[in-house]
Design a protein around this motif. Structure first.
Motif, PDB file in Angstrom:
ATOM      1  N   GLU A 141       0.818  -1.209   0.000  1.00 17.48           N
ATOM      2  CA  GLU A 141       0.000   0.000   0.000  1.00 17.48           C
ATOM      3  C   GLU A 141       0.855   1.264   0.000  1.00 17.48           C
ATOM      4  N   VAL A 142       2.076   1.171   0.531  1.00 16.69           N
ATOM      5  CA  VAL A 142       3.003   2.300   0.488  1.00 16.69           C
ATOM      6  C   VAL A 142       3.695   2.362  -0.867  1.00 16.69           C
ATOM      7  N   ASN A 144       2.751   1.417  -3.733  1.00 18.26           N
ATOM      8  CA  ASN A 144       1.855   1.889  -4.793  1.00 18.26           C
ATOM      9  C   ASN A 144       1.661   3.401  -4.777  1.00 18.26           C
ATOM     10  N   LYS A 145       2.061   4.046  -3.685  1.00 16.76           N
ATOM     11  CA  LYS A 145       1.937   5.505  -3.597  1.00 16.76           C
ATOM     12  C   LYS A 145       3.256   6.221  -3.875  1.00 16.76           C
ATOM     13  N   LEU A 146       4.334   5.459  -4.131  1.00 17.37           N
ATOM     14  CA  LEU A 146       5.648   6.068  -4.305  1.00 17.37           C
ATOM     15  C   LEU A 146       5.982   6.284  -5.773  1.00 17.37           C
ATOM     16  N   SER A 147       6.652   7.392  -6.034  1.00 19.81           N
ATOM     17  CA  SER A 147       7.154   7.661  -7.381  1.00 19.81           C
ATOM     18  C   SER A 147       8.668   7.478  -7.452  1.00 19.81           C
ATOM     19  N   THR A 161       6.319  10.393  -2.504  1.00 16.82           N
ATOM     20  CA  THR A 161       5.024   9.884  -2.931  1.00 16.82           C
ATOM     21  C   THR A 161       4.631  10.524  -4.263  1.00 16.82           C
ATOM     22  N   LEU A 162       3.561   9.998  -4.846  1.00  9.13           N
ATOM     23  CA  LEU A 162       3.039  10.568  -6.085  1.00  9.13           C
ATOM     24  C   LEU A 162       2.570  12.006  -5.879  1.00  9.13           C
ATOM     25  N   ASP A 163       2.264  12.350  -4.623  1.00 11.34           N
ATOM     26  CA  ASP A 163       1.870  13.721  -4.282  1.00 11.34           C
ATOM     27  C   ASP A 163       3.069  14.577  -3.895  1.00 11.34           C
ATOM     28  N   LEU A 186       0.322   8.071   6.157  1.00 13.20           N
ATOM     29  CA  LEU A 186      -0.183   8.443   4.836  1.00 13.20           C
ATOM     30  C   LEU A 186      -1.699   8.271   4.764  1.00 13.20           C
ATOM     31  N   GLN A 187      -2.184   7.204   5.368  1.00 17.85           N
ATOM     32  CA  GLN A 187      -3.633   6.968   5.381  1.00 17.85           C
ATOM     33  C   GLN A 187      -4.352   8.073   6.149  1.00 17.85           C
ATOM     34  N   GLN A 190      -4.370  11.358   4.211  1.00 18.12           N
ATOM     35  CA  GLN A 190      -5.348  11.324   3.134  1.00 18.12           C
ATOM     36  C   GLN A 190      -6.758  11.592   3.673  1.00 18.12           C
TER      37      GLN A 190
END
Length: 211
Positions: A141-142, A144-147, A161-163, A186-187, A190
């Protein structure tokens, strides 16, 4: 040996998530219609293991007329910049295949200098092992949020993160604990819709959030 009952009628492939069945069939090179007992199972498995994406392969007969191929694939874990493109690597640093940028669920690993590796070769570079260890230890879950996962010359790791939230993870220690705490933060961010500059988990017991 001459009975048509034992002529191969189908090849069943299991375990593949990333590789297309057709690619595995082509590499296995099993001809339909030949006698199932004439197939050298070990030789077919060895050929499949030569594919960079396949970590292990088992080939068995299912009488009377089916050959079953079970593969264990290597999981792409990160993208390494090489020249003007990228290569996918797994947790062992094995070069799997060339890729474009922006592969979902696979962050770019930066801060590491590598020469162009050959497919199937293990990439050797300073601090790459630390970056891969950190990335493999984080929950999906982490990931999938990382770039991006960046490692500096001192082995300090930062993830983005993607943000574009900077996550300061420090050295590749207490990875599971850091992953659990980061996922929760992160959750919560959000849910709150909060704007965060960075999350510091260098000391996992004392996380810091900079709004």
């Amino acid at each position: 040996m001459k009975s048509p009952l034992f002529e191969i009628k189908q090849v069943v492939i299991r375990g593949n998530l990333y590789l297309a069945e057709e690619n595995i069939r082509t590499e296995a090179d099993i001809n339909m219609g030949i006698n199932i007992f004439k197939i050298n199972l070990a030789a077919v498995a060895d050929k499949l293991k030569m594919m960079p994406m396949i970590k292990d392969a088992r080939v068995t007969r299912v009488l009377p007329s089916t050959v079953l191929i079970n593969v264990t694939e290597r999981r792409p874990l990160g993208l390494l910049p090489v020249g003007n493109s990228f290569v996918e690597v797994d947790e062992e640093g094995i070069c799997l295949q060339k890729a474009g940028s922006g592969v979902p669920g696979i962050p770019i690993i930066t801060g590491i200098k590598v020469d162009a590796p050959g497919l199937g070769e293990r990439v050797k570079a300073e601090h790459l092992e630390d970056a891969l260890m950190m990335t493999s230890g984080l929950p999906d879950e982490v990931i999938n949020k990382l770039s991006e996962v960046h490692v500096d010359q001192n082995g300090q790791i930062k993830a983005y993160t993607l943000d574009r939230i900077q996550c300061r993870l420090g050295e590749a220690v207490d990875i599971r604990e850091k992953g659990v705490v980061l996922a929760r933060i992160l959750q919560e961010m959000q849910k709150q819709g909060a704007k965060v500059k960075y999350i510091d988990l260098t000391s996992v017991g004392k996380p810091v959030v900079k709004y």
